[in-house]
Scaffold this motif. Structure first.
Motif, PDB file in Angstrom:
ATOM      1  N   UNK A  64       0.836  -1.203   0.000  1.00  0.00           N
ATOM      2  CA  UNK A  64       0.000   0.000   0.000  1.00  0.00           C
ATOM      3  C   UNK A  64       0.875   1.259   0.000  1.00  0.00           C
ATOM      4  N   UNK A  65       1.956   1.250   0.777  1.00  0.00           N
ATOM      5  CA  UNK A  65       2.879   2.393   0.786  1.00  0.00           C
ATOM      6  C   UNK A  65       3.513   2.573  -0.585  1.00  0.00           C
ATOM      7  N   UNK A  66       3.869   1.461  -1.213  1.00  0.00           N
ATOM      8  CA  UNK A  66       4.473   1.543  -2.548  1.00  0.00           C
ATOM      9  C   UNK A  66       3.481   2.089  -3.558  1.00  0.00           C
ATOM     10  N   UNK A  67       2.220   1.721  -3.415  1.00  0.00           N
ATOM     11  CA  UNK A  67       1.179   2.227  -4.309  1.00  0.00           C
ATOM     12  C   UNK A  67       1.084   3.751  -4.212  1.00  0.00           C
ATOM     13  N   UNK A  68       1.118   4.282  -2.986  1.00  0.00           N
ATOM     14  CA  UNK A  68       1.055   5.737  -2.792  1.00  0.00           C
ATOM     15  C   UNK A  68       2.336   6.396  -3.305  1.00  0.00           C
ATOM     16  N   UNK A  69       3.479   5.797  -2.993  1.00  0.00           N
ATOM     17  CA  UNK A  69       4.781   6.330  -3.417  1.00  0.00           C
ATOM     18  C   UNK A  69       4.862   6.432  -4.941  1.00  0.00           C
ATOM     19  N   UNK A  70       4.555   5.360  -5.625  1.00  0.00           N
ATOM     20  CA  UNK A  70       4.703   5.327  -7.081  1.00  0.00           C
ATOM     21  C   UNK A  70       3.726   6.254  -7.793  1.00  0.00           C
ATOM     22  N   UNK A  71       2.588   6.550  -7.153  1.00  0.00           N
ATOM     23  CA  UNK A  71       1.627   7.467  -7.762  1.00  0.00           C
ATOM     24  C   UNK A  71       1.914   8.925  -7.403  1.00  0.00           C
ATOM     25  N   UNK A  72       2.854   9.151  -6.498  1.00  0.00           N
ATOM     26  CA  UNK A  72       3.154  10.510  -6.028  1.00  0.00           C
ATOM     27  C   UNK A  72       4.410  11.100  -6.652  1.00  0.00           C
ATOM     28  N   UNK A  73       5.332  10.243  -7.092  1.00  0.00           N
ATOM     29  CA  UNK A  73       6.597  10.708  -7.649  1.00  0.00           C
ATOM     30  C   UNK A  73       6.766  10.189  -9.070  1.00  0.00           C
ATOM     31  N   UNK A  74       7.540  10.900  -9.917  1.00  0.00           N
ATOM     32  CA  UNK A  74       7.892  10.362 -11.230  1.00  0.00           C
ATOM     33  C   UNK A  74       8.638   9.036 -11.074  1.00  0.00           C
ATOM     34  N   UNK A  75       8.624   8.236 -12.108  1.00  0.00           N
ATOM     35  CA  UNK A  75       9.198   6.888 -12.032  1.00  0.00           C
ATOM     36  C   UNK A  75      10.661   6.901 -11.629  1.00  0.00           C
ATOM     37  N   UNK A  76      11.423   7.899 -12.140  1.00  0.00           N
ATOM     38  CA  UNK A  76      12.857   7.924 -11.833  1.00  0.00           C
ATOM     39  C   UNK A  76      13.165   8.512 -10.461  1.00  0.00           C
ATOM     40  N   UNK A  77      12.124   8.951  -9.713  1.00  0.00           N
ATOM     41  CA  UNK A  77      12.328   9.517  -8.381  1.00  0.00           C
ATOM     42  C   UNK A  77      11.693   8.680  -7.276  1.00  0.00           C
ATOM     43  N   UNK A  78      10.693   7.873  -7.623  1.00  0.00           N
ATOM     44  CA  UNK A  78       9.986   7.083  -6.608  1.00  0.00           C
ATOM     45  C   UNK A  78      10.862   5.955  -6.080  1.00  0.00           C
ATOM     46  N   UNK A  79      10.720   5.665  -4.788  1.00  0.00           N
ATOM     47  CA  UNK A  79      11.433   4.545  -4.191  1.00  0.00           C
ATOM     48  C   UNK A  79      10.817   3.232  -4.684  1.00  0.00           C
ATOM     49  N   UNK A  80      11.641   2.227  -4.862  1.00  0.00           N
ATOM     50  CA  UNK A  80      11.135   0.916  -5.255  1.00  0.00           C
ATOM     51  C   UNK A  80      10.528   0.224  -4.037  1.00  0.00           C
ATOM     52  N   UNK A  81       9.765  -0.828  -4.290  1.00  0.00           N
ATOM     53  CA  UNK A  81       9.185  -1.598  -3.194  1.00  0.00           C
ATOM     54  C   UNK A  81      10.288  -2.178  -2.311  1.00  0.00           C
ATOM     55  N   UNK A  82      11.380  -2.606  -2.930  1.00  0.00           N
ATOM     56  CA  UNK A  82      12.505  -3.174  -2.168  1.00  0.00           C
ATOM     57  C   UNK A  82      13.112  -2.140  -1.228  1.00  0.00           C
ATOM     58  N   UNK A  83      13.223  -0.878  -1.690  1.00  0.00           N
ATOM     59  CA  UNK A  83      13.788   0.174  -0.838  1.00  0.00           C
ATOM     60  C   UNK A  83      12.870   0.471   0.342  1.00  0.00           C
ATOM     61  N   UNK A  84      11.568   0.498   0.089  1.00  0.00           N
ATOM     62  CA  UNK A  84      10.626   0.751   1.176  1.00  0.00           C
ATOM     63  C   UNK A  84      10.665  -0.369   2.210  1.00  0.00           C
ATOM     64  N   UNK A  85      10.764  -1.605   1.738  1.00  0.00           N
ATOM     65  CA  UNK A  85      10.863  -2.743   2.664  1.00  0.00           C
ATOM     66  C   UNK A  85      12.148  -2.649   3.477  1.00  0.00           C
ATOM     67  N   UNK A  86      13.250  -2.284   2.822  1.00  0.00           N
ATOM     68  CA  UNK A  86      14.532  -2.129   3.526  1.00  0.00           C
ATOM     69  C   UNK A  86      14.421  -1.075   4.621  1.00  0.00           C
ATOM     70  N   UNK A  87      13.808   0.080   4.298  1.00  0.00           N
ATOM     71  CA  UNK A  87      13.694   1.158   5.286  1.00  0.00           C
ATOM     72  C   UNK A  87      12.799   0.750   6.453  1.00  0.00           C
ATOM     73  N   UNK A  88      11.744   0.011   6.162  1.00  0.00           N
ATOM     74  CA  UNK A  88      10.853  -0.423   7.232  1.00  0.00           C
ATOM     75  C   UNK A  88      11.526  -1.453   8.132  1.00  0.00           C
ATOM     76  N   UNK A  89      12.313  -2.337   7.532  1.00  0.00           N
ATOM     77  CA  UNK A  89      12.965  -3.405   8.308  1.00  0.00           C
ATOM     78  C   UNK A  89      14.147  -2.882   9.119  1.00  0.00           C
ATOM     79  N   UNK A  90      14.925  -1.967   8.548  1.00  0.00           N
ATOM     80  CA  UNK A  90      16.148  -1.514   9.210  1.00  0.00           C
ATOM     81  C   UNK A  90      15.986  -0.198   9.967  1.00  0.00           C
ATOM     82  N   UNK A  91      14.967   0.584   9.622  1.00  0.00           N
ATOM     83  CA  UNK A  91      14.748   1.875  10.293  1.00  0.00           C
ATOM     84  C   UNK A  91      13.268   2.047  10.594  1.00  0.00           C
TER      85      UNK A  91
END
Length: 429
Positions: free
Chosen positions: A3-30
């Protein structure tokens, strides 16, 4: 996270949005720096869905490389995403979410520090120009154009610290008393990097306990407001004098060259977030002597009439074209793409494994204009910019150091181009 990735990808251009993997990394490590705002699906439902989120990581320095990973002991909290579902925008959700986030993070950092664990001392983020007023209203101060390249647009660094809002309110009150609009200081890109904005930010974001004590003194806001007023007027006067000098000198140059073949040489020099004003001044002096077409000053590169630029340019700055001097031209990537679209062959000057020695570089015939990109003194040319270059060239070195001062490098590269194609340059005859 989907769901976070859905909001992220619809809010930023493709070359600026975080990937799903990056969001998972940030949630797991921070995870402690990752918060979500939820809302019930409907009035009768107990289940909730995410309508916005903020995520951050800690790092030791505010660079793209450092921000890509989480350092639990990093002194900087770097905010990556502040996003709200499109359905809930312009309803105050984002500002309320961010203000609450800052309150929580400042309290959390103090709590962590009190337990003996290193807390962070700074909260930073990057934003585009059209969002500066939003972040300023939420408690941030604009620091400078960022050397970080992320997509094609220019980004700005912003910072928030504890007590910032109280000092900001006092200073704005004093600025209004002397007839200055605070937004004209905070949100004016022309002032970024000037003495006026440095004075403004130093009051809002003191860097030591002593500086904080001075900033908190009863009459300090009034003194700072008057200093800012003077520095802003001084900057405006310098700008007007600079423009007058540019117009006058170009008219003089045109009248002196009537009947003479003094066409500009088809070379454009692009400076990608060069830090030193002295280097920029030297480069402008070289550019005038080589009669290059223009010098593009991108990102945080100091610009005339910066006093250090003017001093080392030795009167040459007024004769050098700075190209399309607009906000979009601050982006090195956009500048390079624009030059390519106009038929320029663009070469990056950088010490990479794939770089070709400039003496052996197959630079095309003089019928095609050429642009050379030179990078920041510490981190060089941004990799996204290099990827758009036709080739990467470097200068050979034979000592322990593998690079030269950027101004020296610009001179060698420009004159090598002139030598190769027998340009009409009197200094070479």
């Amino acid at each position: 996270m989907s769901r976070c990735y859905e909001i992220e990808s619809s809010s930023y251009p493709e070359d600026e949005a975080a990937t799903l993997e990056k969001l998972i990394y940030r949630q797991q490590h921070a995870g402690e720096y990752f918060i979500c705002v939820t809302k019930p699906h409907d009035e009768t439902s107990d289940s909730e869905h995410i309508i916005g989120f903020i995520c951050s990581t800690r790092c030791s320095e505010f660079t793209e490389e450092s921000m890509s990973e989480h350092d639990a002991n990093g002194s900087i909290l770097a905010i990556h995403s502040v996003v709200v579902d499109e359905k809930y925008r312009r309803q105050g959700v984002a500002s309320a979410m961010l203000k609450e986030y800052l309150t929580q993070m400042i309290s959390f950092s103090s709590l962590v520090a009190s337990t003996g664990t290193n807390g962070f001392s700074r909260i930073l983020l990057l934003a585009k120009s059209h969002l500066l007023s939003f972040y300023v209203d939420c408690g941030f101060a604009v620091i400078r154009p960022s050397p970080i390249v992320h997509g094609q647009d220019t980004w700005y660094e912003l910072e928030a610290r504890h007590g910032h809002e109280k000092r900001r309110s006092k200073l704005h009150e004093e600025l209004l008393k002397i007839g200055i609009s605070p937004s004209a200081i905070e949100e004016n890109p022309e002032l970024f990097g000037t003495a006026a904005i440095r004075t403004y930010n130093s009051f809002l974001l003191p860097k030591s306990k002593g500086a904080l004590a001075v900033a908190e003194s009863p009459t300090r806001a009034r003194v700072v407001a008057n200093n800012i007023s003077f520095l802003a007027r001084e900057f405006k006067a310098d700008q007007e004098a600079w423009l007058c000098n540019v117009d006058r000198n170009r008219v003089d140059s045109k009248s002196q060259s009537e009947g003479k073949d003094v066409a500009k040489n088809p070379i454009v020099i692009v400076l990608d977030n060069v830090r030193s004003a002295h280097n920029v001044g030297n480069i402008l002096r070289l550019a005038e002597a080589a009669q290059v077409e223009s010098v593009r000053l991108c990102g945080m590169t100091p610009r005339p009439p910066h006093p250090k630029v003017m001093k080392t340019a030795m009167g040459a700055a007024e004769y050098v074209s700075l190209g399309d001097d607009t906000e979009s031209s601050l982006s090195t990537l956009r500048t390079v793409l624009d030059l390519k679209a106009k038929g320029y062959e663009v070469y990056g000057v950088e010490t990479t494994e794939t770089a070709i020695c400039i003496w052996d570089a197959p630079i095309s015939s003089s019928s095609s204009p050429v642009a050379f990109v030179f990078g920041n003194e510490l981190i060089g040319v941004d990799v996204d910019v290099l990827s758009e270059c036709k080739g990467i060239v470097s200068l050979p070195t034979f000592g322990n150091k593998n690079s030269l001062n950027i101004a020296t490098c610009v001179g060698i590269v420009a004159w090598d181009y002139l030598r190769r194609f027998d340009a009409q340059c009197t200094t070479l005859k």
